[in-house]
Design a protein around this motif. Structure first.
Motif, PDB file in Angstrom:
ATOM      1  N   UNK A  19      20.870  14.326  94.423  1.00 22.42           N
ATOM      2  CA  UNK A  19      20.544  14.789  93.080  1.00 22.42           C
ATOM      3  C   UNK A  19      21.004  16.234  92.955  1.00 22.42           C
ATOM      4  N   UNK A  20      22.192  16.435  92.399  1.00 20.66           N
ATOM      5  CA  UNK A  20      22.767  17.762  92.288  1.00 20.66           C
ATOM      6  C   UNK A  20      22.140  18.504  91.116  1.00 20.66           C
ATOM      7  N   UNK A  21      21.879  19.818  91.276  1.00 13.55           N
ATOM      8  CA  UNK A  21      21.294  20.576  90.165  1.00 13.55           C
ATOM      9  C   UNK A  21      22.330  20.835  89.072  1.00 13.55           C
ATOM     10  N   UNK A  22      21.811  21.025  87.862  1.00 17.84           N
ATOM     11  CA  UNK A  22      22.708  21.402  86.778  1.00 17.84           C
ATOM     12  C   UNK A  22      23.097  22.870  86.965  1.00 17.84           C
ATOM     13  N   UNK A  23      24.086  23.322  86.209  1.00 15.35           N
ATOM     14  CA  UNK A  23      24.526  24.709  86.340  1.00 15.35           C
ATOM     15  C   UNK A  23      23.402  25.664  85.945  1.00 15.35           C
ATOM     16  N   UNK A  24      22.627  25.326  84.916  1.00 12.27           N
ATOM     17  CA  UNK A  24      21.523  26.179  84.486  1.00 12.27           C
ATOM     18  C   UNK A  24      20.453  26.270  85.572  1.00 12.27           C
ATOM     19  N   UNK A  25      20.115  25.145  86.187  1.00 11.15           N
ATOM     20  CA  UNK A  25      19.131  25.164  87.282  1.00 11.15           C
ATOM     21  C   UNK A  25      19.632  26.015  88.448  1.00 11.15           C
ATOM     22  N   UNK A  26      20.897  25.886  88.753  1.00  8.70           N
ATOM     23  CA  UNK A  26      21.484  26.646  89.856  1.00  8.70           C
ATOM     24  C   UNK A  26      21.445  28.145  89.579  1.00  8.70           C
ATOM     25  N   UNK A  27      21.815  28.539  88.368  1.00  6.97           N
ATOM     26  CA  UNK A  27      21.794  29.959  87.992  1.00  6.97           C
ATOM     27  C   UNK A  27      20.359  30.484  88.002  1.00  6.97           C
ATOM     28  N   UNK A  28      19.430  29.722  87.424  1.00  9.35           N
ATOM     29  CA  UNK A  28      18.025  30.145  87.389  1.00  9.35           C
ATOM     30  C   UNK A  28      17.460  30.319  88.796  1.00  9.35           C
ATOM     31  N   UNK A  29      17.714  29.369  89.661  1.00  6.07           N
ATOM     32  CA  UNK A  29      17.205  29.448  91.030  1.00  6.07           C
ATOM     33  C   UNK A  29      17.847  30.593  91.803  1.00  6.07           C
TER      34      UNK A  29
END
Length: 60
Positions: A19-29
């Motif tokens: 389950x790969x994160x979305x770009x927004x989730x990746x940036x937020x994290x």
């Protein structure tokens, strides 16, 4: 050679299950991690400075 092909087929199948994160989730994290790291390093720096000052006073 068939073992190698079998291995890579298994790798591809497992990557499809991830389950790969979305770009927004990746940036937020990433932002959360960087901010927390900065806060933690400032806290450790502050405690170190406090201990250094206290020890300096004790040993003078």
């Amino acid at each position: 050679m068939s073992k190698i092909n079998k291995f890579f087929d298994g790798v591809v199948k497992e990557f499809k299950k991830v389950s790969w994160p979305t770009q927004k989730e990746l940036v937020d994290n990433t932002i959360i991690t960087v901010v927390f790291s900065i806060i933690l390093s400032l806290f450790i720096f502050g405690v170190d400075q406090l201990y250094s000052t206290v020890l300096e006073v004790i040993y003078q």
